[in-house]
Design a protein around this motif. Structure first.
Motif, PDB file in Angstrom:
ATOM      1  N   ALA A 133       0.837  -1.203   0.000  1.00  0.00           N
ATOM      2  CA  ALA A 133       0.000   0.000   0.000  1.00  0.00           C
ATOM      3  C   ALA A 133       0.870   1.250   0.000  1.00  0.00           C
ATOM      4  N   VAL A 134       1.955   1.201   0.756  1.00  0.00           N
ATOM      5  CA  VAL A 134       2.865   2.352   0.811  1.00  0.00           C
ATOM      6  C   VAL A 134       3.488   2.594  -0.560  1.00  0.00           C
ATOM      7  N   LEU A 135       3.992   1.528  -1.195  1.00  0.00           N
ATOM      8  CA  LEU A 135       4.645   1.687  -2.493  1.00  0.00           C
ATOM      9  C   LEU A 135       3.686   2.293  -3.518  1.00  0.00           C
ATOM     10  N   ALA A 136       2.417   1.907  -3.445  1.00  0.00           N
ATOM     11  CA  ALA A 136       1.422   2.442  -4.380  1.00  0.00           C
ATOM     12  C   ALA A 136       1.138   3.921  -4.124  1.00  0.00           C
ATOM     13  N   ALA A 137       1.426   4.382  -2.900  1.00  0.00           N
ATOM     14  CA  ALA A 137       1.097   5.763  -2.527  1.00  0.00           C
ATOM     15  C   ALA A 137       2.293   6.710  -2.627  1.00  0.00           C
ATOM     16  N   VAL A 138       3.474   6.194  -3.028  1.00  0.00           N
ATOM     17  CA  VAL A 138       4.670   7.042  -3.082  1.00  0.00           C
ATOM     18  C   VAL A 138       4.652   7.901  -4.342  1.00  0.00           C
ATOM     19  N   ASP A 139       4.836   9.204  -4.174  1.00  0.00           N
ATOM     20  CA  ASP A 139       4.952  10.116  -5.310  1.00  0.00           C
ATOM     21  C   ASP A 139       6.394  10.114  -5.816  1.00  0.00           C
ATOM     22  N   PHE A 140       7.352  10.371  -4.909  1.00  0.00           N
ATOM     23  CA  PHE A 140       8.768  10.330  -5.279  1.00  0.00           C
ATOM     24  C   PHE A 140       9.623  10.103  -4.047  1.00  0.00           C
ATOM     25  N   VAL A 141      10.892   9.844  -4.288  1.00  0.00           N
ATOM     26  CA  VAL A 141      11.867   9.539  -3.232  1.00  0.00           C
ATOM     27  C   VAL A 141      12.940  10.618  -3.249  1.00  0.00           C
ATOM     28  N   VAL A 142      13.368  11.075  -2.073  1.00  0.00           N
ATOM     29  CA  VAL A 142      14.469  12.045  -1.964  1.00  0.00           C
ATOM     30  C   VAL A 142      15.404  11.616  -0.835  1.00  0.00           C
ATOM     31  N   PRO A 143      16.690  11.989  -0.963  1.00  0.00           N
ATOM     32  CA  PRO A 143      17.627  11.696   0.114  1.00  0.00           C
ATOM     33  C   PRO A 143      17.671  12.846   1.113  1.00  0.00           C
ATOM     34  N   ALA A 144      18.017  12.531   2.351  1.00  0.00           N
ATOM     35  CA  ALA A 144      18.139  13.581   3.361  1.00  0.00           C
ATOM     36  C   ALA A 144      19.145  13.164   4.420  1.00  0.00           C
ATOM     37  N   VAL A 145      19.588  14.159   5.174  1.00  0.00           N
ATOM     38  CA  VAL A 145      20.366  13.903   6.383  1.00  0.00           C
ATOM     39  C   VAL A 145      19.567  14.490   7.530  1.00  0.00           C
ATOM     40  N   GLU A 146      19.343  13.685   8.554  1.00  0.00           N
ATOM     41  CA  GLU A 146      18.701  14.210   9.744  1.00  0.00           C
ATOM     42  C   GLU A 146      19.765  14.490  10.792  1.00  0.00           C
ATOM     43  N   ILE A 147      19.670  15.660  11.409  1.00  0.00           N
ATOM     44  CA  ILE A 147      20.539  15.994  12.535  1.00  0.00           C
ATOM     45  C   ILE A 147      19.689  15.794  13.781  1.00  0.00           C
ATOM     46  N   ILE A 148      19.977  14.709  14.511  1.00  0.00           N
ATOM     47  CA  ILE A 148      19.228  14.461  15.740  1.00  0.00           C
ATOM     48  C   ILE A 148      19.991  15.085  16.907  1.00  0.00           C
ATOM     49  N   SER A 170      15.813  17.847  15.373  1.00  0.00           N
ATOM     50  CA  SER A 170      16.360  19.199  15.526  1.00  0.00           C
ATOM     51  C   SER A 170      16.618  19.905  14.198  1.00  0.00           C
ATOM     52  N   ARG A 171      17.252  19.244  13.249  1.00  0.00           N
ATOM     53  CA  ARG A 171      17.501  19.846  11.936  1.00  0.00           C
ATOM     54  C   ARG A 171      17.421  18.742  10.889  1.00  0.00           C
ATOM     55  N   PHE A 172      17.174  19.149   9.633  1.00  0.00           N
ATOM     56  CA  PHE A 172      17.256  18.171   8.551  1.00  0.00           C
ATOM     57  C   PHE A 172      17.612  18.891   7.259  1.00  0.00           C
ATOM     58  N   VAL A 173      18.265  18.169   6.368  1.00  0.00           N
ATOM     59  CA  VAL A 173      18.708  18.714   5.084  1.00  0.00           C
ATOM     60  C   VAL A 173      18.253  17.749   3.994  1.00  0.00           C
ATOM     61  N   VAL A 174      17.425  18.235   3.084  1.00  0.00           N
ATOM     62  CA  VAL A 174      16.990  17.426   1.941  1.00  0.00           C
ATOM     63  C   VAL A 174      17.827  17.836   0.743  1.00  0.00           C
ATOM     64  N   GLY A 175      18.302  16.864  -0.010  1.00  0.00           N
ATOM     65  CA  GLY A 175      19.150  17.225  -1.152  1.00  0.00           C
ATOM     66  C   GLY A 175      19.015  16.250  -2.283  1.00  0.00           C
ATOM     67  N   GLY A 176      20.067  16.212  -3.105  1.00  0.00           N
ATOM     68  CA  GLY A 176      20.102  15.252  -4.197  1.00  0.00           C
ATOM     69  C   GLY A 176      18.982  15.477  -5.189  1.00  0.00           C
ATOM     70  N   ARG A 177      18.465  14.385  -5.702  1.00  0.00           N
ATOM     71  CA  ARG A 177      17.453  14.468  -6.744  1.00  0.00           C
ATOM     72  C   ARG A 177      16.185  13.748  -6.316  1.00  0.00           C
ATOM     73  N   MET A 178      15.071  14.222  -6.832  1.00  0.00           N
ATOM     74  CA  MET A 178      13.828  13.468  -6.713  1.00  0.00           C
ATOM     75  C   MET A 178      13.887  12.341  -7.727  1.00  0.00           C
ATOM     76  N   ARG A 179      13.500  11.143  -7.299  1.00  0.00           N
ATOM     77  CA  ARG A 179      13.467  10.027  -8.251  1.00  0.00           C
ATOM     78  C   ARG A 179      12.150   9.279  -8.109  1.00  0.00           C
ATOM     79  N   ASP A 180      11.727   8.697  -9.224  1.00  0.00           N
ATOM     80  CA  ASP A 180      10.560   7.826  -9.191  1.00  0.00           C
ATOM     81  C   ASP A 180      10.928   6.525  -8.510  1.00  0.00           C
ATOM     82  N   LEU A 181      10.001   6.010  -7.731  1.00  0.00           N
ATOM     83  CA  LEU A 181      10.208   4.746  -7.047  1.00  0.00           C
ATOM     84  C   LEU A 181      10.530   3.618  -8.032  1.00  0.00           C
ATOM     85  N   ALA A 182       9.894   3.659  -9.206  1.00  0.00           N
ATOM     86  CA  ALA A 182      10.080   2.592 -10.207  1.00  0.00           C
ATOM     87  C   ALA A 182      11.535   2.489 -10.666  1.00  0.00           C
TER      88      ALA A 182
END
Length: 268
Positions: A133-148, A170-182
């Motif tokens: 169900a989750v895979l069917a609901a994913v729009d796109f995937v992105v990488p991130a670093v979380e600063i805990i 506490s902080r987070f950084v989203v970067g890289g590229r958006m990619r399709d799950l497929a």
């Protein structure tokens, strides 16, 4: 709130603990774990405190911009004696740009971890939510670093205290590229975390519950038990792929994600 009436803490205590923990976050001052003073508090109490912290932030005009899962490795869960990850949220002011600077003085004892994140295109609701169900609901995937950054002194805590402390967000950084799950295999997707040019952690997506989507399914089921759902368009951090690595002012962090590009930041 969970909708349960048999919580051990009353509303006044929950409000006081939320203020106590959020003030520790905002002033970067550590505190002792709250279960020392309230040993009877249960999981519902812990999430009620987190909900009150979220309400405090939103009442000051901060937007809640994502949900997060923590403690998502089987080894860690076994070590901690829990059967489900813990869940929290991130607010707009916690976001930092890729390649940007993070003020170490605003944090207590930060650690970084690499995370595979998804954005949904359809709502997800438990109980009974599963990886398919989750895979069917994913729009796109992105990488991130979380600063805990746990607000607890010397990173000494138990899990109920962590949940109440919004899972150390506490902080987070989203970067890289958006990619399709497929285009991706999230289980085998490799991640390399470098600090000051040295490789300090490596892992693959399967480190997150066998598949990062499993963390999202568990989040949907957790919310479903409380009469809530994950709306369409939600940004979800699925939990650390790598272990958390301590950082301080002067450190440069770069994380390379197979097929997703890299995410970097400097602590100043």
């Amino acid at each position: 709130m969970s909708g349960r009436n048999d919580m051990n803490l009353d509303a006044k205590t929950i409000a006081q603990l939320a203020e106590h923990l959020e003030t520790a976050e905002l002033q970067a001052r550590d505190v002792t774990k709250i279960t020392d003073d309230f040993p009877g508090m249960d999981w519902d109490d812990a999430y009620a405190i987190q909900d009150e912290i979220r309400r405090r932030k939103e009442s000051r005009g901060h937007k809640t911009v994502g949900l997060k899962a923590g403690l998502t490795s089987f080894a860690k869960m076994k070590q901690m004696g829990v059967t489900s990850p813990v869940f929290g949220f991130v607010s707009d002011y916690m976001s930092r740009p890729d390649g940007g600077e993070i003020q170490a003085s605003e944090l207590i004892h930060p650690k970084v971890e690499a995370e595979i994140c998804i954005v949904t295109k359809a709502p997800l609701r438990g109980p009974g939510c599963h990886v398919g169900a989750v895979l069917a609901a994913v729009d796109f995937v992105v990488p991130a670093v979380e600063i805990i950054d746990s607000r607890y002194r010397d990173f000494k805590f138990d899990l109920k205290s962590v949940v109440a402390d919004n899972t150390s967000a506490s902080r987070f950084v989203v970067g890289g590229r958006m990619r399709d799950l497929a285009e991706l295999d999230l289980r085998t997707l490799g991640v390399v975390l470098e600090k000051n040019g040295q490789v300090v952690a490596m892992a693959a997506g399967a480190a997150v519950l066998g598949h990062p989507a499993a963390a999202v399914a568990m989040l949907a089921n957790h919310l479903g038990a409380r009469g809530q759902e994950i709306p369409a368009g939600t940004f979800i951090m699925t939990g650390g792929v790598t272990e958390a690595i301590a950082v301080e002012a002067g450190d440069a962090v770069n994380v390379r994600f197979q097929d997703l590009g890299s995410v970097s930041m400097r602590f100043v």
